[in-house]
Design a protein around this motif. Structure first.
Motif, PDB file in Angstrom:
ATOM      1  N   GLU A  14       0.826  -1.198   0.000  1.00  0.00           N
ATOM      2  CA  GLU A  14       0.000   0.000   0.000  1.00  0.00           C
ATOM      3  C   GLU A  14       0.866   1.257   0.000  1.00  0.00           C
ATOM      4  O   GLU A  14       2.001   1.253   0.470  1.00  0.00           O
ATOM      5  CB  GLU A  14      -0.903   0.053   1.243  1.00  0.00           C
ATOM      6  CG  GLU A  14      -1.818  -1.131   1.434  1.00  0.00           C
ATOM      7  CD  GLU A  14      -1.274  -2.134   2.409  1.00  0.00           C
ATOM      8  OE1 GLU A  14      -2.067  -2.848   3.060  1.00  0.00           O
ATOM      9  OE2 GLU A  14      -0.016  -2.224   2.539  1.00  0.00           O
ATOM     10  N   SER A  15       0.288   2.319  -0.497  1.00  0.00           N
ATOM     11  CA  SER A  15       0.922   3.631  -0.445  1.00  0.00           C
ATOM     12  C   SER A  15      -0.166   4.695  -0.500  1.00  0.00           C
ATOM     13  O   SER A  15      -1.334   4.384  -0.786  1.00  0.00           O
ATOM     14  CB  SER A  15       1.909   3.817  -1.601  1.00  0.00           C
ATOM     15  OG  SER A  15       1.231   3.740  -2.840  1.00  0.00           O
ATOM     16  N   LEU A  49      -5.448   6.120  -1.722  1.00  0.00           N
ATOM     17  CA  LEU A  49      -4.584   5.002  -1.385  1.00  0.00           C
ATOM     18  C   LEU A  49      -4.442   4.089  -2.592  1.00  0.00           C
ATOM     19  O   LEU A  49      -5.394   3.904  -3.353  1.00  0.00           O
ATOM     20  CB  LEU A  49      -5.146   4.213  -0.211  1.00  0.00           C
ATOM     21  CG  LEU A  49      -5.468   5.007   1.066  1.00  0.00           C
ATOM     22  CD1 LEU A  49      -5.939   4.052   2.159  1.00  0.00           C
ATOM     23  CD2 LEU A  49      -4.279   5.811   1.526  1.00  0.00           C
ATOM     24  N   THR A  80      -1.006   1.223   5.611  1.00  0.00           N
ATOM     25  CA  THR A  80      -0.531   2.590   5.451  1.00  0.00           C
ATOM     26  C   THR A  80      -1.326   3.482   6.409  1.00  0.00           C
ATOM     27  O   THR A  80      -2.550   3.359   6.513  1.00  0.00           O
ATOM     28  CB  THR A  80      -0.656   3.066   3.991  1.00  0.00           C
ATOM     29  OG1 THR A  80      -0.082   4.364   3.849  1.00  0.00           O
ATOM     30  CG2 THR A  80      -2.102   3.110   3.511  1.00  0.00           C
TER      31      THR A  80
END
Length: 122
Positions: free
Chosen positions: A6-7, A20, A116
């Motif tokens: 994830e980011s 996201l 995240t």
């Protein structure tokens, strides 16, 4: 072995937006249910949104109309667009993948990302 990364998390003011992203590697997940869950400090992991292989979407009632899940199968990526964020949306957000036919709302997906952090604060 499937990996989900994830980011896109971060600090945002109330009323702001975040997007996201979750990139999958190891195998193609186009036939999988892709979901987003969140966990706030001291609370259980909670369903947020999911999308199945055909594009049908599922949302936690409190986020419907505010959050949007989407996926790009060509990029093996799923997104969560979050608008009009509130402090109560603060949590670690997790991406997850579950083979078709699995339980959509229960956090027992087969594959999970590392999460995240999303913090909504002024």
């Amino acid at each position: 072995q499937v990996q989900l990364v994830e980011s896109g998390g971060g600090l945002v003011q109330p009323g702001g937006s975040l997007r996201l992203s979750c990139v999958a590697s190891g195998r193609t997940l186009s036939s999988y249910i892709m979901g987003w869950f969140r966990q706030a400090p001291g609370k259980e992991r909670d369903f947020v949104a999911a999308m199945n292989w055909s594009g049908h979407t599922y949302y936690k009632e409190s986020v419907e109309g505010r959050f949007t899940i989407s996926r790009d199968n060509a990029k093996n990526t799923v997104y969560l667009q979050m608008n009009s964020l509130k402090p109560e949306h603060t949590a670690v957000y997790y991406c997850a993948a579950e083979p078709a036919g699995g339980m959509i709302y229960i956090p027992r997906y087969k594959y999970w990302g590392q999460g995240t952090q999303v913090t909504v604060s002024s």
